[in-house]
Scaffold this motif. Structure first.
Motif, PDB file in Angstrom:
ATOM      1  N   ASP A 138     -35.773 -17.059 -22.280  1.00  0.00           N
ATOM      2  CA  ASP A 138     -36.096 -17.691 -23.565  1.00  0.00           C
ATOM      3  C   ASP A 138     -35.050 -18.711 -23.968  1.00  0.00           C
ATOM      4  O   ASP A 138     -35.341 -19.638 -24.706  1.00  0.00           O
ATOM      5  CB  ASP A 138     -36.196 -16.614 -24.658  1.00  0.00           C
ATOM      6  CG  ASP A 138     -37.452 -15.777 -24.469  1.00  0.00           C
ATOM      7  OD1 ASP A 138     -38.516 -16.378 -24.211  1.00  0.00           O
ATOM      8  OD2 ASP A 138     -37.354 -14.542 -24.533  1.00  0.00           O
ATOM      9  N   GLY A 139     -33.817 -18.528 -23.486  1.00  0.00           N
ATOM     10  CA  GLY A 139     -32.720 -19.420 -23.908  1.00  0.00           C
ATOM     11  C   GLY A 139     -32.756 -20.753 -23.187  1.00  0.00           C
ATOM     12  O   GLY A 139     -33.685 -21.074 -22.453  1.00  0.00           O
ATOM     13  N   LEU A 140     -31.701 -21.530 -23.415  1.00  0.00           N
ATOM     14  CA  LEU A 140     -31.616 -22.862 -22.817  1.00  0.00           C
ATOM     15  C   LEU A 140     -31.261 -22.741 -21.331  1.00  0.00           C
ATOM     16  O   LEU A 140     -30.304 -22.059 -20.971  1.00  0.00           O
ATOM     17  CB  LEU A 140     -30.510 -23.620 -23.558  1.00  0.00           C
ATOM     18  CG  LEU A 140     -30.589 -25.137 -23.601  1.00  0.00           C
ATOM     19  CD1 LEU A 140     -31.916 -25.622 -24.152  1.00  0.00           C
ATOM     20  CD2 LEU A 140     -29.432 -25.667 -24.445  1.00  0.00           C
ATOM     21  N   LEU A 141     -32.004 -23.407 -20.494  1.00  0.00           N
ATOM     22  CA  LEU A 141     -31.757 -23.360 -19.048  1.00  0.00           C
ATOM     23  C   LEU A 141     -31.135 -24.678 -18.610  1.00  0.00           C
ATOM     24  O   LEU A 141     -31.763 -25.728 -18.712  1.00  0.00           O
ATOM     25  CB  LEU A 141     -33.078 -23.182 -18.296  1.00  0.00           C
ATOM     26  CG  LEU A 141     -33.832 -21.885 -18.520  1.00  0.00           C
ATOM     27  CD1 LEU A 141     -35.201 -21.947 -17.846  1.00  0.00           C
ATOM     28  CD2 LEU A 141     -33.029 -20.727 -17.948  1.00  0.00           C
ATOM     29  N   ALA A 186     -33.082 -24.501 -10.579  1.00  0.00           N
ATOM     30  CA  ALA A 186     -32.709 -23.652  -9.428  1.00  0.00           C
ATOM     31  C   ALA A 186     -31.584 -24.323  -8.653  1.00  0.00           C
ATOM     32  O   ALA A 186     -31.415 -25.545  -8.706  1.00  0.00           O
ATOM     33  CB  ALA A 186     -33.911 -23.418  -8.515  1.00  0.00           C
ATOM     34  N   ASN A 187     -30.839 -23.512  -7.956  1.00  0.00           N
ATOM     35  CA  ASN A 187     -29.784 -24.035  -7.088  1.00  0.00           C
ATOM     36  C   ASN A 187     -30.439 -24.693  -5.874  1.00  0.00           C
ATOM     37  O   ASN A 187     -31.093 -24.024  -5.069  1.00  0.00           O
ATOM     38  CB  ASN A 187     -28.857 -22.887  -6.662  1.00  0.00           C
ATOM     39  CG  ASN A 187     -27.666 -23.375  -5.857  1.00  0.00           C
ATOM     40  OD1 ASN A 187     -27.817 -24.200  -4.959  1.00  0.00           O
ATOM     41  ND2 ASN A 187     -26.504 -22.865  -6.165  1.00  0.00           N
ATOM     42  N   LEU A 223     -25.850 -26.271 -15.004  1.00  0.00           N
ATOM     43  CA  LEU A 223     -24.459 -25.819 -15.055  1.00  0.00           C
ATOM     44  C   LEU A 223     -24.365 -24.316 -15.327  1.00  0.00           C
ATOM     45  O   LEU A 223     -23.550 -23.610 -14.746  1.00  0.00           O
ATOM     46  CB  LEU A 223     -23.723 -26.606 -16.159  1.00  0.00           C
ATOM     47  CG  LEU A 223     -22.210 -26.648 -16.099  1.00  0.00           C
ATOM     48  CD1 LEU A 223     -21.719 -27.210 -14.778  1.00  0.00           C
ATOM     49  CD2 LEU A 223     -21.671 -27.494 -17.260  1.00  0.00           C
ATOM     50  N   THR A 224     -25.235 -23.805 -16.191  1.00  0.00           N
ATOM     51  CA  THR A 224     -25.151 -22.388 -16.545  1.00  0.00           C
ATOM     52  C   THR A 224     -25.986 -21.503 -15.622  1.00  0.00           C
ATOM     53  O   THR A 224     -25.668 -20.329 -15.446  1.00  0.00           O
ATOM     54  CB  THR A 224     -25.649 -22.152 -17.987  1.00  0.00           C
ATOM     55  OG1 THR A 224     -26.934 -22.788 -18.132  1.00  0.00           O
ATOM     56  CG2 THR A 224     -24.677 -22.724 -19.001  1.00  0.00           C
ATOM     57  N   SER A 283     -26.823 -18.332  -8.184  1.00  0.00           N
ATOM     58  CA  SER A 283     -28.071 -17.570  -8.257  1.00  0.00           C
ATOM     59  C   SER A 283     -29.068 -17.971  -7.178  1.00  0.00           C
ATOM     60  O   SER A 283     -29.117 -19.126  -6.747  1.00  0.00           O
ATOM     61  CB  SER A 283     -28.704 -17.763  -9.628  1.00  0.00           C
ATOM     62  OG  SER A 283     -29.899 -17.016  -9.682  1.00  0.00           O
ATOM     63  N   ASP A 284     -29.864 -16.992  -6.782  1.00  0.00           N
ATOM     64  CA  ASP A 284     -30.953 -17.240  -5.840  1.00  0.00           C
ATOM     65  C   ASP A 284     -32.304 -17.147  -6.536  1.00  0.00           C
ATOM     66  O   ASP A 284     -33.333 -17.003  -5.880  1.00  0.00           O
ATOM     67  CB  ASP A 284     -30.884 -16.242  -4.674  1.00  0.00           C
ATOM     68  CG  ASP A 284     -29.681 -16.537  -3.793  1.00  0.00           C
ATOM     69  OD1 ASP A 284     -29.568 -17.679  -3.331  1.00  0.00           O
ATOM     70  OD2 ASP A 284     -28.846 -15.640  -3.619  1.00  0.00           O
TER      71      ASP A 284
END
Ligand SMILES: N[C@@H](CC=O)C(=O)O
Length: 327
Positions: free
Chosen positions: A267-270, A301-302, A273-274, A279-280
């Motif tokens: 729900d938060g800001l994507l 996504a990375n 950087l964060t 993450s996969d």
């Protein structure tokens, strides 16, 4: 399993090695690269792996079960058929084989079943395609997809290590640009790869054709605009989607995204950087209704992991599971 990582010192090759560890793939792993990088040491299972020279006499015959190729299209055209002829399953990260009808283009969560009984070259899709189809995998399964309009915000690492170096050099005051068609620092560049006759650039053409092949649905219309942004790691996408069959309400779409494998709803800001660095997962959020049968959302996504190495190693694991190779 006997596994070769070719192009092991590049951005994607290094991450492939890391993913083999993270995804707990057991077996004998060897790393290969060109003369420039042969002899380098790479971290491997708490120790080191010495990079071996990839030359024309590369030992293919019966030596490897899997070859992970991350060394560009030109090299892939030469080596992938030879490795496949020597009975290795080749998972290739370049665009060399993606359009070949005899070569499966695989995102395991969507069409991993194609790997059952298959031996030969498997193509890893383009990074921006992978996070797009992962975000929409369950939406497609439930309602089909008629149309996608997508704008990408692609990190410089998508252009390899030289892309990163160019942004860092410009941050320190360099003015020339080689890797990108304009200065990238404090800028955005709305074209990735050369422009074709119809005005779509190479990256956009990949996004038009690859989702059709992965979903196995030639009727999907995808209209992309691909943009390079001064971000190190993590691609983002603003996506509009019109489904083929109607859904009841936005809550159903949110639920479908929540149910999509390796997709995380937030729900938060994507932001890259964060959310991208370690993450996969493909993160999705900011879902909005665009009238009956249509919605828009944002994903992050990375690009080196989800968009390349993670998917390649997931292909390897799925292939091994389906075809009985020892773990
Ligand atoms: N073509 C992409 C890399 C993904 O594989 C990019 O340039 O960012």
């Amino acid at each position: 399993m006997r596994i070769a990582v070719v192009g092991a010192t590049g951005e994607v090759g290094r991450e492939m090695l890391r993913q083999l560890e993270l995804q707990d793939v057991r077996g004998e792993v060897r790393a290969f690269a060109s003369a420039r990088s042969a002899g380098k040491k790479l971290p491997w299972r708490g120790g080191e792996l010495t990079v071996e020279l990839l030359d024309e006499a590369w030992p293919f015959d019966g030596v490897f079960d899997y070859v992970l190729l991350a060394a560009g299209g030109e090299l892939s055209k030469r080596f992938a058929p030879r490795a496949a002829a020597a009975k290795a399953t080749v998972i290739d990260n370049s665009s060399a084989w993606r359009g070949d009808p005899a070569v499966p283009l695989v995102v395991p969560e969507v069409n991993g079943g194609l790997l059952q009984g298959y031996r030969g070259i498997v193509a890893n899709p383009n990074c921006s395609t992978i996070q797009l189809v992962l975000s929409l995998s369950e939406v497609y399964r439930r309602w089909g997809i008629k149309e996608i309009v997508v704008s990408t915000y692609q990190a410089v690492s998508g252009a390899g290590h030289r892309g990163i170096e160019e942004l860092l050099a410009q941050e320190k005051g360099a003015t020339e640009h080689k890797k990108f068609p304009a200065q990238i620092w404090r800028n955005v560049i709305p074209q990735i790869g050369g422009e074709g006759k119809d005005g779509f650039c190479e990256e956009e053409v990949k996004m038009i054709v690859e989702p059709r092949k992965i979903f196995g649905d030639g009727s999907i219309e995808c209209w992309p605009t691909t943009v390079r942004v001064p971000v190190m790691y993590g691609h983002s996408e603003s996506v509009f989607c019109r489904t083929a069959r109607p859904f009841e309400n936005l809550e159903e779409v949110r639920e479908a995204m929540r149910q999509s494998p390796n997709v995380v709803w937030e729900d938060g800001l994507l932001t890259p950087l964060t959310h991208a660095p370690e993450s996969d997962a493909t993160f999705v959020g900011r879902l909005r209704s665009c009238g009956a049968g249509a919605f828009s959302f944002w994903n992050v996504a990375n690009n080196i992991r989800v968009g390349a190495a993670t998917n390649a190693v997931r292909i390897l694991r799925r292939h091994a599971e389906l075809n009985g190779a020892a773990k």
